[in-house]
Design a protein around this motif. Structure first.
Motif, PDB file in Angstrom:
ATOM      1  N   SER A 105       0.832  -1.206   0.000  1.00  0.00           N
ATOM      2  CA  SER A 105       0.000   0.000   0.000  1.00  0.00           C
ATOM      3  C   SER A 105       0.869   1.258   0.000  1.00  0.00           C
ATOM      4  O   SER A 105       1.939   1.297   0.610  1.00  0.00           O
ATOM      5  N   ILE A 106       0.372   2.276  -0.697  1.00  0.00           N
ATOM      6  CA  ILE A 106       1.081   3.556  -0.795  1.00  0.00           C
ATOM      7  C   ILE A 106       0.189   4.631  -0.175  1.00  0.00           C
ATOM      8  O   ILE A 106      -0.918   4.900  -0.669  1.00  0.00           O
ATOM      9  N   ILE A 107       0.658   5.236   0.886  1.00  0.00           N
ATOM     10  CA  ILE A 107      -0.103   6.266   1.588  1.00  0.00           C
ATOM     11  C   ILE A 107       0.724   7.546   1.605  1.00  0.00           C
ATOM     12  O   ILE A 107       1.830   7.578   2.158  1.00  0.00           O
ATOM     13  N   ASN A 108       0.198   8.594   0.980  1.00  0.00           N
ATOM     14  CA  ASN A 108       0.929   9.850   0.904  1.00  0.00           C
ATOM     15  C   ASN A 108       1.161  10.428   2.305  1.00  0.00           C
ATOM     16  O   ASN A 108       0.247  10.421   3.141  1.00  0.00           O
ATOM     17  N   PRO A 109       2.353  10.932   2.569  1.00  0.00           N
ATOM     18  CA  PRO A 109       2.637  11.449   3.924  1.00  0.00           C
ATOM     19  C   PRO A 109       1.827  12.688   4.300  1.00  0.00           C
ATOM     20  O   PRO A 109       1.757  13.036   5.484  1.00  0.00           O
ATOM     21  N   ASN A 110       1.205  13.340   3.320  1.00  0.00           N
ATOM     22  CA  ASN A 110       0.383  14.523   3.623  1.00  0.00           C
ATOM     23  C   ASN A 110      -1.040  14.166   4.060  1.00  0.00           C
ATOM     24  O   ASN A 110      -1.855  15.058   4.296  1.00  0.00           O
TER      25      ASN A 110
END
Length: 292
Positions: A105-110
């Protein structure tokens, strides 16, 4: 090919009573496909009755499970079985259970993620400036695009309710078609968004707003800038245009299409397609007037 492990595939096919010549055909097929999308060469589908074929364009190199008692001239590659639905959904479930998502999974740090929220470790993409409230569950196969806000207690990417008789028993069919929530969607508390079924993902268009308790079933395509008030329920494969309004507690039957600019009154049960800029109301919903 449908499945790379020939021995496992042959085993399930023989358990379904399929002959070797049929198994060979299926090994060379490309995919299983439902009839709510245009069939392609190499696809495998099924029909339960002859009348189902009247409105379907079937390529010559498509494979269709049909009942043995139907006696009509086939212009496609027919596979005659006693129970087309049983055979098709048994193979479908076998193939779905074999699918595995391995991408991390890819979760944007913003992003802002609330307390006690569960996000699958595989198969999820969350873009920047997304706000996810407390107690949300996000299953694998979900894409949430930038600027979206998810209210507390929502469940996104859950299984839909498609119950079929299969070789595995009478089961809820696996849903792994995915969910895409586009830019700047806002979702109130306790909404549920089901996975798509087959290749037909569930989609919510950009700038659409959902109030609390909305349910969107498998493979719906909700257009942009819709306003969906509290406790509206969409059956599977509903298609809406842009700028559609849904009043409180409305229910939309599976497969219904609503064109741009429609207005659905509170408590209405929509069972038929709705034309552009139409106001409908009632149970069942009926045309009232054009929306200015």
């Amino acid at each position: 090919m449908l499945y790379s492990n020939f021995s496992e595939f042959n085993e399930i096919c023989r358990a379904l009573g399929l002959k070797d010549v049929t198994i060979t055909k299926l090994q060379n097929a490309k995919k299983l496909q439902l009839l709510d999308t245009p069939l392609k060469n190499g696809s495998v589908a099924y029909v339960e009755a002859k009348k189902m074929l009247s409105d379907i364009n079937i390529p010559k190199r498509a494979y269709i499970f049909v009942r043995e008692e139907d006696s009509y001239e086939y212009k496609f590659s027919a596979i005659i079985v006693k129970k087309p639905s049983f055979v098709f959904w048994s193979l479908y479930e076998f193939l779905e259970r074999a699918k595995k998502l391995h991408s991390k999974s890819i979760i944007n740090p913003n992003c802002v993620i609330g307390n006690n929220t569960s996000i699958s470790k595989t198969g999820v993409i969350i873009e920047d400036d997304v706000i996810i409230d407390d107690n949300v569950i996000i299953k694998e196969g979900v894409v949430i695009k930038k600027g979206t806000k998810i209210g507390p207690g929502c469940v996104i990417g859950s299984n839909g309710l498609e119950v079929k008789d299969t070789i595995f028993g009478k089961i809820i069919i696996s849903h792994k078609g995915g969910v895409v929530i586009n830019e700047n969607v806002e979702m109130g508390a306790l909404c549920t968004i089901n996975q798509g079924i087959g290749e037909k993902m569930t989609q919510i268009g950009s700038d659409t707003k959902l109030d609390c308790g909305v349910h969107i079933a498998h493979s719906c395509s909700i257009g942009s800038e819709n306003i969906i008030t509290a406790n509206v329920t969409f059956g599977g494969s509903v298609l809406t245009g842009s700028n559609v309004f849904f009043g409180l507690n409305a229910t939309i039957r599976n497969g219904v299409k609503l064109a741009d600019g429609c207005f659905v009154g509170a408590g209405s049960v929509v069972t038929k397609d709705v034309k552009k800029n139409a106001l409908v109301f009632g149970c069942p919903a009926k045309f009232i007037r054009k929306v200015e």
